[in-house]
Enzyme design. Structure first.
Site: not given
Ligand code: CAA
Length: 281
Positions: A110, A138, A150, A188
Protein backbone atom coordinates in the site's frame (compact mmCIF):
# COMPACT_ATOMS: atom_id res chain seq x y z
CA UNK A 1 -6.07 -9.34 2.34
CA UNK A 2 -4.50 -12.33 0.61
CA UNK A 3 -7.48 -14.55 1.22
CA UNK A 4 -9.87 -11.95 -0.23
CA UNK A 5 -7.68 -11.68 -3.34
CA UNK A 6 -7.59 -15.48 -3.66
CA UNK A 7 -11.37 -15.69 -3.27
CA UNK A 8 -12.08 -13.13 -6.00
CA UNK A 9 -9.46 -14.66 -8.33
CA UNK A 10 -11.11 -18.09 -7.97
CA UNK A 11 -14.73 -16.92 -8.00
CA UNK A 12 -14.81 -14.02 -10.46
CA UNK A 13 -11.73 -14.59 -12.65
CA UNK A 14 -12.21 -18.38 -12.47
CA UNK A 15 -8.52 -19.26 -12.10
CA UNK A 16 -6.74 -21.88 -9.99
CA UNK A 17 -5.22 -20.31 -6.86
CA UNK A 18 -2.45 -21.60 -4.59
CA UNK A 19 -2.26 -19.98 -1.15
CA UNK A 20 1.01 -19.71 0.72
CA UNK A 21 1.61 -18.51 4.27
CA UNK A 22 4.28 -19.26 6.85
CA UNK A 23 1.48 -20.01 9.32
CA UNK A 24 -0.56 -23.15 8.76
CA UNK A 25 -3.11 -21.72 11.18
CA UNK A 26 -3.62 -18.64 8.97
CA UNK A 27 -4.09 -20.87 5.92
CA UNK A 28 -6.72 -22.92 7.74
CA UNK A 29 -8.45 -19.76 8.92
CA UNK A 30 -8.33 -18.37 5.38
CA UNK A 31 -9.90 -21.46 3.86
CA UNK A 32 -12.61 -21.41 6.53
CA UNK A 33 -13.32 -17.79 5.59
CA UNK A 34 -13.65 -18.81 1.91
CA UNK A 35 -16.12 -21.53 2.97
CA UNK A 36 -18.15 -18.99 4.95
CA UNK A 37 -18.22 -16.50 2.04
CA UNK A 38 -19.32 -19.23 -0.37
CA UNK A 39 -21.92 -20.45 2.14
CA UNK A 40 -23.36 -16.94 2.25
CA UNK A 41 -23.47 -16.73 -1.56
CA UNK A 42 -25.41 -20.01 -1.67
CA UNK A 43 -27.78 -18.89 1.08
CA UNK A 44 -28.48 -15.66 -0.80
CA UNK A 45 -29.14 -17.63 -4.01
CA UNK A 46 -26.24 -16.01 -5.89
CA UNK A 47 -24.46 -19.36 -6.38
CA UNK A 48 -25.79 -22.89 -6.32
CA UNK A 49 -24.02 -25.66 -4.37
CA UNK A 50 -22.31 -26.97 -7.47
CA UNK A 51 -20.94 -23.55 -8.46
CA UNK A 52 -19.75 -22.94 -4.90
CA UNK A 53 -17.89 -26.22 -4.76
CA UNK A 54 -16.32 -25.51 -8.15
CA UNK A 55 -14.98 -22.20 -6.79
CA UNK A 56 -13.76 -23.90 -3.60
CA UNK A 57 -12.08 -26.59 -5.71
CA UNK A 58 -9.96 -23.95 -7.44
CA UNK A 59 -8.29 -22.88 -4.17
CA UNK A 60 -5.57 -24.97 -2.57
CA UNK A 61 -3.11 -24.26 0.22
CA UNK A 62 0.59 -25.01 -0.17
CA UNK A 63 2.06 -23.88 3.14
CA UNK A 64 5.26 -21.88 3.14
CA UNK A 65 6.68 -23.63 0.14
CA UNK A 66 7.85 -21.31 -2.64
CA UNK A 67 11.15 -23.21 -2.64
CA UNK A 68 9.47 -26.60 -2.80
CA UNK A 69 7.97 -26.19 -6.24
CA UNK A 70 4.38 -25.44 -5.20
CA UNK A 71 4.47 -22.41 -7.50
CA UNK A 72 6.07 -24.31 -10.38
CA UNK A 73 3.24 -23.56 -12.78
CA UNK A 74 1.88 -20.20 -11.70
CA UNK A 75 1.44 -17.30 -14.14
CA UNK A 76 1.09 -14.54 -11.54
CA UNK A 77 1.83 -14.21 -7.82
CA UNK A 78 0.28 -11.53 -5.61
CA UNK A 79 2.43 -10.94 -2.52
CA UNK A 80 0.31 -9.65 0.37
CA UNK A 81 2.52 -9.87 3.47
CA UNK A 82 3.03 -7.17 6.15
CA UNK A 83 4.20 -3.68 5.07
CA UNK A 84 7.86 -4.39 5.81
CA UNK A 85 10.48 -3.66 3.16
CA UNK A 86 13.00 -6.33 4.32
CA UNK A 87 10.32 -9.05 4.43
CA UNK A 88 9.01 -8.12 0.99
CA UNK A 89 12.53 -7.92 -0.45
CA UNK A 90 13.32 -11.42 0.82
CA UNK A 91 10.09 -12.73 -0.72
CA UNK A 92 10.76 -11.08 -4.09
CA UNK A 93 14.25 -12.63 -4.11
CA UNK A 94 12.74 -16.03 -3.44
CA UNK A 95 9.96 -15.60 -6.03
CA UNK A 96 12.49 -14.46 -8.65
CA UNK A 97 14.48 -17.63 -7.99
CA UNK A 98 11.68 -20.19 -7.96
CA UNK A 99 8.87 -18.97 -10.23
CA UNK A 100 8.54 -20.04 -13.88
CA UNK A 101 10.35 -17.59 -16.19
CA UNK A 102 7.18 -16.00 -17.59
CA UNK A 103 5.44 -15.41 -14.22
CA UNK A 104 4.47 -11.91 -13.12
CA UNK A 105 5.50 -10.85 -9.59
CA UNK A 106 2.84 -8.51 -8.22
CA UNK A 107 2.76 -6.81 -4.84
CA UNK A 108 -0.28 -5.69 -2.87
CA UNK A 109 1.87 -3.12 -1.08
CA UNK A 110 0.00 0.00 0.00
CA UNK A 111 2.99 2.35 0.06
CA UNK A 112 6.37 0.69 -0.48
CA UNK A 113 8.27 1.67 -3.65
CA UNK A 114 7.78 -0.81 -6.47
CA UNK A 115 11.09 0.21 -8.06
CA UNK A 116 12.85 -0.75 -4.81
CA UNK A 117 10.99 -4.07 -4.61
CA UNK A 118 11.70 -4.77 -8.28
CA UNK A 119 15.43 -4.29 -7.65
CA UNK A 120 15.29 -7.21 -5.19
CA UNK A 121 13.68 -9.57 -7.72
CA UNK A 122 16.94 -11.28 -8.58
CA UNK A 123 17.30 -15.00 -9.20
CA UNK A 124 19.80 -16.06 -6.51
CA UNK A 125 21.01 -19.01 -8.61
CA UNK A 126 21.66 -17.21 -11.91
CA UNK A 127 21.97 -13.58 -10.79
CA UNK A 128 19.37 -12.65 -13.41
CA UNK A 129 17.10 -9.68 -12.60
CA UNK A 130 13.35 -10.11 -13.04
CA UNK A 131 12.60 -6.47 -12.22
CA UNK A 132 10.73 -5.94 -15.49
CA UNK A 133 8.13 -8.52 -14.33
CA UNK A 134 7.32 -6.72 -11.07
CA UNK A 135 4.21 -4.57 -10.71
CA UNK A 136 2.14 -3.00 -7.92
CA UNK A 137 -1.32 -4.56 -7.70
CA UNK A 138 -3.02 -2.76 -4.82
CA UNK A 139 -6.39 -4.02 -3.55
CA UNK A 140 -8.75 -2.53 -0.97
CA UNK A 141 -10.44 -4.15 2.01
CA UNK A 142 -12.78 -5.99 1.95
CA UNK A 143 -11.43 -7.24 -1.39
CA UNK A 144 -14.65 -9.01 -2.46
CA UNK A 145 -16.59 -5.76 -1.99
CA UNK A 146 -14.26 -2.92 -3.01
CA UNK A 147 -14.19 -2.39 -6.75
CA UNK A 148 -10.72 -0.91 -7.19
CA UNK A 149 -7.25 -2.12 -8.04
CA UNK A 150 -4.54 0.52 -8.15
CA UNK A 151 -1.82 -0.47 -10.63
CA UNK A 152 1.69 0.84 -10.03
CA UNK A 153 4.49 0.18 -12.50
CA UNK A 154 8.03 0.19 -11.14
CA UNK A 155 10.48 2.21 -13.22
CA UNK A 156 11.71 -1.16 -14.49
CA UNK A 157 8.27 -2.69 -15.34
CA UNK A 158 7.78 -3.88 -18.90
CA UNK A 159 4.68 -2.38 -20.53
CA UNK A 160 3.46 -5.88 -21.56
CA UNK A 161 3.50 -6.88 -17.86
CA UNK A 162 1.38 -3.85 -17.01
CA UNK A 163 -1.10 -4.82 -19.75
CA UNK A 164 -1.43 -8.38 -18.42
CA UNK A 165 -1.88 -7.12 -14.84
CA UNK A 166 -4.58 -4.68 -15.98
CA UNK A 167 -6.37 -7.44 -17.91
CA UNK A 168 -6.29 -9.74 -14.90
CA UNK A 169 -7.60 -7.06 -12.52
CA UNK A 170 -10.49 -6.45 -14.94
CA UNK A 171 -11.13 -10.20 -15.17
CA UNK A 172 -11.46 -10.07 -11.36
CA UNK A 173 -14.26 -7.53 -11.86
CA UNK A 174 -12.22 -4.55 -10.69
CA UNK A 175 -11.82 -1.06 -12.09
CA UNK A 176 -8.19 -0.06 -12.49
CA UNK A 177 -6.48 3.23 -11.75
CA UNK A 178 -2.86 3.85 -12.64
CA UNK A 179 -0.44 5.56 -10.28
CA UNK A 180 3.20 6.51 -10.61
CA UNK A 181 5.57 4.82 -8.16
CA UNK A 182 5.37 7.61 -5.64
CA UNK A 183 4.93 7.45 -1.81
CA UNK A 184 1.41 6.25 -0.96
CA UNK A 185 0.42 6.13 -4.65
CA UNK A 186 -2.94 7.86 -5.27
CA UNK A 187 -4.98 6.15 -2.57
CA UNK A 188 -2.83 6.46 0.52
CA UNK A 189 -1.37 9.84 -0.39
CA UNK A 190 -4.93 11.10 0.05
CA UNK A 191 -6.41 8.69 2.61
CA UNK A 192 -3.64 8.52 5.23
CA UNK A 193 -3.20 12.28 5.83
CA UNK A 194 -7.02 12.40 6.19
CA UNK A 195 -7.02 9.62 8.81
CA UNK A 196 -3.96 11.17 10.52
CA UNK A 197 -5.72 14.54 10.70
CA UNK A 198 -8.76 12.84 12.28
CA UNK A 199 -6.44 11.38 14.95
CA UNK A 200 -4.91 14.84 15.56
CA UNK A 201 -8.48 16.22 15.82
CA UNK A 202 -9.10 13.63 18.56
CA UNK A 203 -5.80 14.09 20.42
CA UNK A 204 -6.11 17.87 20.49
CA UNK A 205 -9.55 17.58 22.08
CA UNK A 206 -11.52 19.18 19.27
CA UNK A 207 -14.14 16.42 19.35
CA UNK A 208 -14.87 12.93 20.62
CA UNK A 209 -14.11 9.93 18.42
CA UNK A 210 -17.83 9.32 17.95
CA UNK A 211 -18.46 12.91 16.81
CA UNK A 212 -15.50 12.87 14.42
CA UNK A 213 -16.75 9.66 12.80
CA UNK A 214 -20.40 10.73 12.78
CA UNK A 215 -19.49 14.03 11.11
CA UNK A 216 -17.82 12.24 8.22
CA UNK A 217 -20.44 9.48 7.99
CA UNK A 218 -23.52 11.67 8.03
CA UNK A 219 -22.05 14.93 6.73
CA UNK A 220 -20.06 13.49 3.85
CA UNK A 221 -21.70 10.07 3.31
CA UNK A 222 -18.54 8.09 4.10
CA UNK A 223 -19.41 4.44 4.85
CA UNK A 224 -17.12 4.55 7.90
CA UNK A 225 -15.72 7.46 9.88
CA UNK A 226 -11.93 7.93 9.66
CA UNK A 227 -11.19 6.53 13.14
CA UNK A 228 -13.36 3.48 12.55
CA UNK A 229 -11.66 3.07 9.15
CA UNK A 230 -8.22 3.34 10.79
CA UNK A 231 -9.20 0.50 13.16
CA UNK A 232 -10.42 -1.52 10.18
CA UNK A 233 -7.19 -0.99 8.18
CA UNK A 234 -4.95 -1.53 11.24
CA UNK A 235 -3.26 1.27 13.17
CA UNK A 236 0.15 -0.34 12.64
CA UNK A 237 -0.45 -0.24 8.88
CA UNK A 238 -1.60 3.41 9.07
CA UNK A 239 1.54 4.32 11.02
CA UNK A 240 3.89 2.54 8.65
CA UNK A 241 2.27 4.26 5.64
CA UNK A 242 2.55 7.69 7.31
CA UNK A 243 6.23 6.96 7.99
CA UNK A 244 6.82 6.09 4.34
CA UNK A 245 5.11 9.34 3.28
CA UNK A 246 7.15 11.36 5.78
CA UNK A 247 10.51 9.66 5.14
CA UNK A 248 10.27 9.65 1.36
CA UNK A 249 8.95 13.18 0.88
CA UNK A 250 10.68 14.82 3.87
CA UNK A 251 7.54 16.93 4.16
CA UNK A 252 6.41 17.72 7.73
CA UNK A 253 2.76 17.69 6.66
CA UNK A 254 3.03 13.88 6.79
CA UNK A 255 4.14 13.75 10.46
CA UNK A 256 2.31 10.82 12.10
CA UNK A 257 0.01 11.89 14.94
CA UNK A 258 1.67 11.29 18.32
CA UNK A 259 -1.43 9.41 19.49
CA UNK A 260 -1.16 7.04 16.51
CA UNK A 261 2.40 6.10 17.53
CA UNK A 262 1.35 5.63 21.16
CA UNK A 263 -1.61 3.42 20.22
CA UNK A 264 0.63 1.18 18.12
CA UNK A 265 3.25 1.04 20.90
CA UNK A 266 0.50 -0.03 23.31
CA UNK A 267 -0.49 -2.89 21.01
CA UNK A 268 -3.84 -1.29 20.16
CA UNK A 269 -3.71 -2.06 16.45
CA UNK A 270 -7.43 -1.84 15.75
CA UNK A 271 -10.03 -4.46 14.97
CA UNK A 272 -7.52 -7.30 14.50
CA UNK A 273 -6.22 -6.95 18.09
CA UNK A 274 -9.64 -6.34 19.61
CA UNK A 275 -8.83 -2.73 20.48
CA UNK A 276 -8.07 0.45 18.61
CA UNK A 277 -10.01 3.68 18.88
CA UNK A 278 -12.98 1.40 19.56
CA UNK A 279 -13.27 -1.92 21.36
CA UNK A 280 -14.08 -5.12 19.43
CA UNK A 281 -14.51 -7.74 22.14
N1 CAA B 1 -15.33 -9.97 3.08
C1 CAA B 1 -16.29 -10.16 2.15
N2 CAA B 1 -17.45 -9.48 2.13
C2 CAA B 1 -17.66 -8.60 3.13
C3 CAA B 1 -16.73 -8.37 4.14
C4 CAA B 1 -15.51 -9.10 4.09
N3 CAA B 1 -14.53 -8.95 4.99
N4 CAA B 1 -17.22 -7.43 4.98
C5 CAA B 1 -18.44 -7.08 4.51
N5 CAA B 1 -18.70 -7.79 3.39
C6 CAA B 1 -19.89 -7.71 2.56
C7 CAA B 1 -21.12 -8.20 3.29
O1 CAA B 1 -21.21 -9.60 3.22
C8 CAA B 1 -22.22 -7.52 2.52
O2 CAA B 1 -22.43 -8.19 1.28
P1 CAA B 1 -23.91 -8.36 0.67
O3 CAA B 1 -24.49 -6.97 0.59
O4 CAA B 1 -23.64 -8.97 -0.64
O5 CAA B 1 -24.62 -9.24 1.61
C9 CAA B 1 -21.60 -6.15 2.16
O6 CAA B 1 -20.18 -6.34 2.27
C10 CAA B 1 -22.02 -5.07 3.12
O7 CAA B 1 -21.67 -5.50 4.43
P2 CAA B 1 -22.51 -5.14 5.75
O8 CAA B 1 -23.95 -4.97 5.38
O9 CAA B 1 -22.17 -6.12 6.81
O10 CAA B 1 -21.88 -3.79 6.27
P3 CAA B 1 -21.79 -2.36 5.63
O11 CAA B 1 -22.91 -2.04 4.71
O12 CAA B 1 -21.53 -1.50 6.79
O13 CAA B 1 -20.46 -2.43 4.71
C11 CAA B 1 -18.15 -2.18 4.41
C12 CAA B 1 -19.24 -2.85 5.24
C13 CAA B 1 -18.23 -2.68 2.95
C14 CAA B 1 -16.82 -2.62 5.01
C15 CAA B 1 -18.35 -0.62 4.44
O14 CAA B 1 -18.39 -0.19 5.77
C16 CAA B 1 -17.25 0.14 3.73
O15 CAA B 1 -17.27 0.28 2.51
N6 CAA B 1 -16.29 0.66 4.51
C17 CAA B 1 -15.14 1.40 3.97
C18 CAA B 1 -14.13 0.41 3.47
C19 CAA B 1 -12.91 1.07 2.93
O16 CAA B 1 -12.76 2.29 2.86
N7 CAA B 1 -11.95 0.22 2.53
C20 CAA B 1 -10.68 0.68 2.05
C21 CAA B 1 -9.70 0.68 3.16
S1 CAA B 1 -8.11 1.18 2.60
C22 CAA B 1 -7.39 -0.26 2.08
O17 CAA B 1 -7.91 -1.33 2.17
C23 CAA B 1 -6.07 -0.19 1.43
C24 CAA B 1 -4.95 0.49 2.06
O18 CAA B 1 -3.97 0.64 1.38
C25 CAA B 1 -4.91 0.97 3.44
Amino acid sequence: MGIGIAYVAAKTAGVQVVLSDRSQQQLTKGLQFVDSLLGKEVKKGRLNNEEASRVRGRISAAGDSVEQGAFGEVDLVVEAVAESLPIKQAIFGSLATHLPPHAILASNTSSISLSTLAASAVNSKTGESRARQVVGFHFFNPVPVMKLVELIPALQTDSSVLDVARGFAERMGKTVTLSADTPGFISNRLLMPFINEAIITLETGIASKEDIDTTLKLGMAHPMGPLQLADFIGLDTCLSIMKVLQDETGDSKYRPAVLLGRMVAAGYHGKKTGRGFYSYT
